[in-house]
Design a protein around this motif. Sequence first.
Motif, mmCIF file in Angstrom:
data_model
loop_
_atom_site.group_PDB
_atom_site.id
_atom_site.type_symbol
_atom_site.label_atom_id
_atom_site.label_comp_id
_atom_site.label_asym_id
_atom_site.label_seq_id
_atom_site.Cartn_x
_atom_site.Cartn_y
_atom_site.Cartn_z
ATOM 1 N N THR A 47 35.557 52.088 -35.352
ATOM 2 C CA THR A 47 35.001 53.607 -34.992
ATOM 3 C C THR A 47 35.581 54.537 -36.042
ATOM 4 O OG1 THR A 47 36.648 53.986 -33.277
ATOM 5 C CG2 THR A 47 34.423 53.116 -32.634
ATOM 6 N N LEU A 100 30.476 51.490 -34.789
ATOM 7 C CA LEU A 100 29.462 52.211 -35.743
ATOM 8 C C LEU A 100 29.020 50.944 -36.850
ATOM 9 C CD1 LEU A 100 31.798 55.390 -36.582
ATOM 10 C CD2 LEU A 100 29.595 55.095 -35.102
ATOM 11 N N LYS A 152 34.446 45.134 -35.217
ATOM 12 C CA LYS A 152 33.783 46.476 -35.366
ATOM 13 C C LYS A 152 34.648 47.572 -35.378
ATOM 14 C CE LYS A 152 32.336 45.105 -31.328
ATOM 15 N NZ LYS A 152 32.371 43.774 -31.444
ATOM 16 N N ASP A 191 28.408 41.401 -31.334
ATOM 17 C CA ASP A 191 29.662 41.309 -30.277
ATOM 18 C C ASP A 191 30.715 40.362 -30.961
ATOM 19 O OD1 ASP A 191 28.052 43.004 -28.462
ATOM 20 O OD2 ASP A 191 27.405 41.276 -27.289
ATOM 21 N N VAL A 243 34.217 49.198 -28.392
ATOM 22 C CA VAL A 243 32.994 49.708 -27.767
ATOM 23 C C VAL A 243 32.449 50.774 -28.339
ATOM 24 C CG1 VAL A 243 31.934 50.555 -25.590
ATOM 25 C CG2 VAL A 243 34.109 48.983 -25.346
ATOM 26 N N GLY A 244 31.105 50.690 -28.555
ATOM 27 C CA GLY A 244 30.411 51.678 -29.517
ATOM 28 C C GLY A 244 30.765 51.679 -30.884
#
Length: 230
Positions: A141, A159, A139, A135, A156-157
């Motif tokens: 995507t 990879l 991060k 968290d 959020v979400g």
Amino acid sequence: MTTQVVILAAGMGSRLGRSLPKPLTELSDGRTIMQQQFDNIHHAFGTAAKVTLVVGYKLEHIIEAFPDASFVYNEQYDQTNTSKSLLRALQASSSGGVLWMNGDVVFDPAVLDRAAAMIAREQSFVTVNTSKVSDEEVKYTTSAEGYIKELSKIVVGGLGEAVGINYVSAADKATLVRQLARVGDQDYFERGIELAIEQDKLLIEPVDISDLYAVEIDFAEDLERANLFV
């Protein structure tokens, strides 16, 4: 062309609780974090690589330890984040692309071997680790085409996590500089990358190094983990 490398080392690194700048923290093999980074740079690009250190907090200690490097001073090191340190470094760089890294990452020498292949192609990239998604970490995507789409701590979400070793090509550098100048003083450099992707359609590839080690040193337990590898 000589490879240009920037190490961001201006911060106070207060979470580790050391009196010296965090990059000068000693590892179990006797090297400092920054010396391990220099060794990795020379392994991949030779001693001709041009290394620039962005300094701020207790800069005299870093300058004394690495007198042959070039230096860029972030005089607002206690008021700004990595976006503004990287901005200063890119503005001071010569023509051509720039590889940069956070000054608190202990990593496998093979990471830069993998990076060198991308640099030879003049492809901007972000190194990533897909083996964990914490968290508190940056991060990412990807788009349908496989390029970076989102890049922040609030993704959020995600990879995987961004490792903190990245490259901007010569063609993309001016765009990133413009976006880094626009972001807030407390933003990480990833915000500049994200805006360049969103607004300028910059194509940034993720380079997966999950099979190699790369440890960002924030706390004592991170240092213990890094020492298992060196």
